[in-house]
Design an enzyme around this catalytic site. Structure first.
Site, PDB file in Angstrom:
ATOM      1  N   LYS A  10       0.832  -1.212   0.000  1.00  0.00           N
ATOM      2  CA  LYS A  10       0.000   0.000   0.000  1.00  0.00           C
ATOM      3  C   LYS A  10       0.862   1.255   0.000  1.00  0.00           C
ATOM      4  CE  LYS A  10      -1.691   1.770   3.951  1.00  0.00           C
ATOM      5  NZ  LYS A  10      -1.559   3.227   4.165  1.00  0.00           N
ATOM      6  N   ASN A  11       1.836   1.297   0.924  1.00  0.00           N
ATOM      7  CA  ASN A  11       2.599   2.539   1.094  1.00  0.00           C
ATOM      8  C   ASN A  11       3.529   2.839  -0.069  1.00  0.00           C
ATOM      9  OD1 ASN A  11       1.271   2.940   3.447  1.00  0.00           O
ATOM     10  ND2 ASN A  11       3.018   2.569   4.802  1.00  0.00           N
ATOM     11  N   CYS A  40      -5.137   8.534   9.879  1.00  0.00           N
ATOM     12  CA  CYS A  40      -5.317   7.849  11.161  1.00  0.00           C
ATOM     13  C   CYS A  40      -5.094   8.807  12.323  1.00  0.00           C
ATOM     14  CB  CYS A  40      -4.305   6.715  11.297  1.00  0.00           C
ATOM     15  SG  CYS A  40      -4.666   5.314  10.263  1.00  0.00           S
ATOM     16  N   ARG A  87       1.019  14.459  13.719  1.00  0.00           N
ATOM     17  CA  ARG A  87       1.420  14.256  12.326  1.00  0.00           C
ATOM     18  C   ARG A  87       1.436  15.545  11.505  1.00  0.00           C
ATOM     19  NH1 ARG A  87      -0.999   8.637  10.130  1.00  0.00           N
ATOM     20  NH2 ARG A  87       0.999   8.451   9.102  1.00  0.00           N
ATOM     21  N   ASP A 145       4.533   0.434  12.227  1.00  0.00           N
ATOM     22  CA  ASP A 145       3.319  -0.157  11.657  1.00  0.00           C
ATOM     23  C   ASP A 145       3.124  -1.627  12.070  1.00  0.00           C
ATOM     24  OD1 ASP A 145       2.668   2.201  10.461  1.00  0.00           O
ATOM     25  OD2 ASP A 145       3.153   1.590   8.418  1.00  0.00           O
ATOM     26  N   ARG A 184      -8.734  -0.272   4.512  1.00  0.00           N
ATOM     27  CA  ARG A 184      -7.831   0.734   3.939  1.00  0.00           C
ATOM     28  C   ARG A 184      -6.465   0.118   3.630  1.00  0.00           C
ATOM     29  NH1 ARG A 184      -6.758   5.608   7.443  1.00  0.00           N
ATOM     30  NH2 ARG A 184      -5.321   5.822   5.729  1.00  0.00           N
TER      31      ARG A 184
HETATM   32  C1  UD1 Z   1       4.450   6.768   6.606  1.00  0.00           C
HETATM   33  C2  UD1 Z   1       3.559   5.574   6.407  1.00  0.00           C
HETATM   34  C3  UD1 Z   1       3.019   5.076   7.743  1.00  0.00           C
HETATM   35  C4  UD1 Z   1       4.151   4.817   8.716  1.00  0.00           C
HETATM   36  C5  UD1 Z   1       5.093   6.024   8.795  1.00  0.00           C
HETATM   37  C6  UD1 Z   1       6.331   5.749   9.626  1.00  0.00           C
HETATM   38  C7  UD1 Z   1       2.570   5.932   4.249  1.00  0.00           C
HETATM   39  C8  UD1 Z   1       1.333   6.239   3.470  1.00  0.00           C
HETATM   40  N1  UD1 Z   1       2.440   5.937   5.558  1.00  0.00           N
HETATM   41  O1  UD1 Z   1       3.655   7.802   7.167  1.00  0.00           O
HETATM   42  O2  UD1 Z   1       2.289   3.872   7.511  1.00  0.00           O
HETATM   43  O3  UD1 Z   1       3.634   4.548   9.992  1.00  0.00           O
HETATM   44  O4  UD1 Z   1       5.527   6.414   7.482  1.00  0.00           O
HETATM   45  O5  UD1 Z   1       7.028   4.659   9.131  1.00  0.00           O
HETATM   46  O6  UD1 Z   1       3.618   5.656   3.695  1.00  0.00           O
HETATM   47  N2  UD1 Z   1       6.643  14.453  11.133  1.00  0.00           N
HETATM   48  C9  UD1 Z   1       6.751  15.776  11.451  1.00  0.00           C
HETATM   49  N3  UD1 Z   1       6.728  16.705  10.444  1.00  0.00           N
HETATM   50  C10 UD1 Z   1       6.597  16.347   9.141  1.00  0.00           C
HETATM   51  C11 UD1 Z   1       6.495  14.982   8.810  1.00  0.00           C
HETATM   52  C12 UD1 Z   1       6.512  14.043   9.830  1.00  0.00           C
HETATM   53  O7  UD1 Z   1       6.875  16.139  12.639  1.00  0.00           O
HETATM   54  O8  UD1 Z   1       6.593  17.230   8.283  1.00  0.00           O
HETATM   55  C13 UD1 Z   1       6.634  13.425  12.219  1.00  0.00           C
HETATM   56  C14 UD1 Z   1       5.291  12.716  12.317  1.00  0.00           C
HETATM   57  O9  UD1 Z   1       4.390  13.443  13.103  1.00  0.00           O
HETATM   58  C15 UD1 Z   1       5.697  11.412  12.957  1.00  0.00           C
HETATM   59  C16 UD1 Z   1       7.082  11.153  12.360  1.00  0.00           C
HETATM   60  O10 UD1 Z   1       7.549  12.406  11.875  1.00  0.00           O
HETATM   61  O11 UD1 Z   1       5.793  11.537  14.339  1.00  0.00           O
HETATM   62  C17 UD1 Z   1       7.090  10.144  11.229  1.00  0.00           C
HETATM   63  O12 UD1 Z   1       6.235  10.544  10.200  1.00  0.00           O
HETATM   64  P1  UD1 Z   1       6.461  10.160   8.672  1.00  0.00           P
HETATM   65  O13 UD1 Z   1       7.680   9.316   8.558  1.00  0.00           O
HETATM   66  O14 UD1 Z   1       6.370  11.396   7.872  1.00  0.00           O
HETATM   67  O15 UD1 Z   1       5.201   9.242   8.405  1.00  0.00           O
HETATM   68  P2  UD1 Z   1       4.191   9.309   7.190  1.00  0.00           P
HETATM   69  O16 UD1 Z   1       4.927   9.566   5.929  1.00  0.00           O
HETATM   70  O17 UD1 Z   1       3.031  10.147   7.542  1.00  0.00           O
END
Ligand code: UD1
Length: 426
Positions: free
Chosen positions: A22-23, A123, A128, A313, A405
């Site tokens: 999915k990701n 979620c 986030r 995850d 999802r």
């Molecule tokens: C992706 C995955 C999700 C997985 C996560 C971590 C997808 C669609 N989803 O989510 O399943 O759990 O990686 O492996 O691929 N953060 C900030 N600022 C930002 C971006 C992130 O503070 O601009 C923080 C987030 O709040 C979180 C951490 O960084 O605490 C990790 O987030 P991130 O790696 O960006 O996860 P996603 O890409 O949302």
């Protein structure tokens, strides 16, 4: 709303085919915005999130078509053609359903010089924010304004290569910036980037489309922008979270299951722990097999972190396993600050779990008891299904839409290996 009913106690035996990730699929679909030629994806899983992304891309005027007579998840070829875009606005109504929608920002901005994207939902597993995405695009020369819940990004002359170091190796920010930088003028150096296999998969697809990217899988990626990218055909990698979920399911229920199409190297941290607790894991020609018979698993401590460490995850699923293990396990969540919502639900089934800050202390109990429970987020939902496999009696998992999802045909795949599980249609 559909529910899932599980009668616990059955051992699992047989094979489970692993679907496309999915990701990876969602970001690959968004990458279609970078070119006016068709991007054809194979091994795309049939998931609600994939349908959301298709809906979002169509709202920009992308032609999204499945090869006639074929189905997603069953060898279907999904063709995405962004020859002419009619909009560069990602509306709240779609984005709120799925955080990955934010990944259209980079491609839209790079190719069309502007994008208006609603701040994401997804979620409920923490704040986030998207600040790294925004700071990164500003570093690449975009002008960003926030108004009425939308991010307005403009770069009328295109993006310009720059160096940007992320405060945390965010998966989404790495992927968004990498796709944007593929069409920027000059060289972009992204530091402290995500090394997740899905991020690498996206990078390999971009390279096949003509992008110049080096350093995938390391903490620094260098992107030399090109003027245009081409359409290609690309196969989505296997889902490592689905792989890990069924590996843990087998360790919980006992038995022996071969995960067909799985890549063991992508779940190394999990396999190390499964072996430590007494489960056997063996490579097969088609993937790998997990085997546990008789004895109770032994507790181990876990810390989630960015790849290649243990993935957040799989934290909820592994907690279910620790809930029935012998001894006490400390599970520390370092990626998301609010990812223990499954704890009260597991407790309803008899698990002994106590949360202190970012750590869950899990005292293993000899068995769980079936109960009605409620899915709270995508991965947490699967941990409740796994708990149902081990529990005595009947478990009903409510709010199954979270599962739909991210897990393709979950109840079919588990029942094919002997689990007593069925979907109760609303
Ligand atoms: C992706 C995955 C999700 C997985 C996560 C971590 C997808 C669609 N989803 O989510 O399943 O759990 O990686 O492996 O691929 N953060 C900030 N600022 C930002 C971006 C992130 O503070 O601009 C923080 C987030 O709040 C979180 C951490 O960084 O605490 C990790 O987030 P991130 O790696 O960006 O996860 P996603 O890409 O949302």
């Amino acid at each position: 709303m559909d529910r899932i009913r599980i009668r616990g106690g059955a051992r699992l035996r047989g094979e489970i085919p692993i679907s496309g990730a999915k990701n990876a699929a969602l970001k690959l679909m968004a990458a279609s915005l970078l070119t006016d030629e068709p991007l054809t994806l194979t091994n795309v899983p049939a998931l609600v999130d994939v349908a959301f992304m298709a809906e979002l891309l169509r709202s920009f005027g992308v032609a999204v078509e499945l090869e006639p007579g074929t189905r997603l998840g069953e060898g279907g070829r999904l063709s995405l053609c962004a020859a002419r875009l009619t909009s560069t606005t990602a509306e709240y109504d779609i984005v709120r359903k799925m955080r990955a929608s934010f990944q259209v920002l980079g491609p839209l901005l790079a190719r069309h010089g502007e994008a208006k994207v609603s701040l994401p939902g997804g979620c409920a597993i923490g704040a986030r924010p998207v600040d790294f995405h925004i700071k990164g695009f500003e570093a690449l020369g975009a002008r960003i304004d926030l108004a009425d819940g939308y991010v307005l990004a403009r770069a009328p002359e295109g993006l310009t290569g720059a160096t940007y170091e992320m405060p945390f190796a965010s998966v989404g920010a790495t992927e968004n910036l990498m796709t944007g930088a593929a069409l920027a003028r000059g060289r972009t150096v992204l530091k402290n980037v995500a090394r997740e296999p899905e991020t690498q998969d996206l990078g390999h697809c971009l390279i096949a489309m003509g992008a110049r990217i080096s350093g995938l899988g390391t903490s620094e990626i260098v992107i030399d922008g090109v003027e245009r990218l081409n359409g290609i055909e690309y196969k989505v990698m296997p889902d490592r979270i689905e792989t890990g979920t069924y590996a843990i399911a087998t360790a919980i229920a006992g038995g022996e299951v071969e995960l067909v199409g799985a890549r063991a190297e992508n779940v190394g941290a999990l396999i190390g722990l499964l072996e430590k607790i007494g489960t056997e894991v063996a490579a097969t020609k088609r993937g790998f097999a997990v085997h546990r018979n008789g004895f109770r698993p032994i507790s181990v401590d876990v810390v989630t972190d960015v790849y290649p460490a243990f993935p957040t995850d799989l934290q909820a699923q592994f907690m279910t396993l620790m809930a029935i293990a012998e001894g006490t396990s400390h599970i520390r969540e370092t990626v998301f600050e609010n990812r223990f919502m499954h704890v009260p639900e597991l407790a309803r089934m008899g698990a002994d779990i106590h949360v202190e800050g970012d750590t869950a202390i899990v005292r293993g109990v000899p068995g769980l008891k079936g109960a009605p429970v409620m899915a709270t987020d995508l991965r947490a939902s699967s941990s409740l299904v796994l708990a149902g496999l081990a529990a005595e009696g009947e478990t009903i998992v409510n709010r199954v839409y979270h599962l739909d999802r991210g897990f393709e045909r979950l109840e079919e795949k588990l029942s094919a290996v002997g689990a007593e599980i069925e979907r109760l249609k609303a």
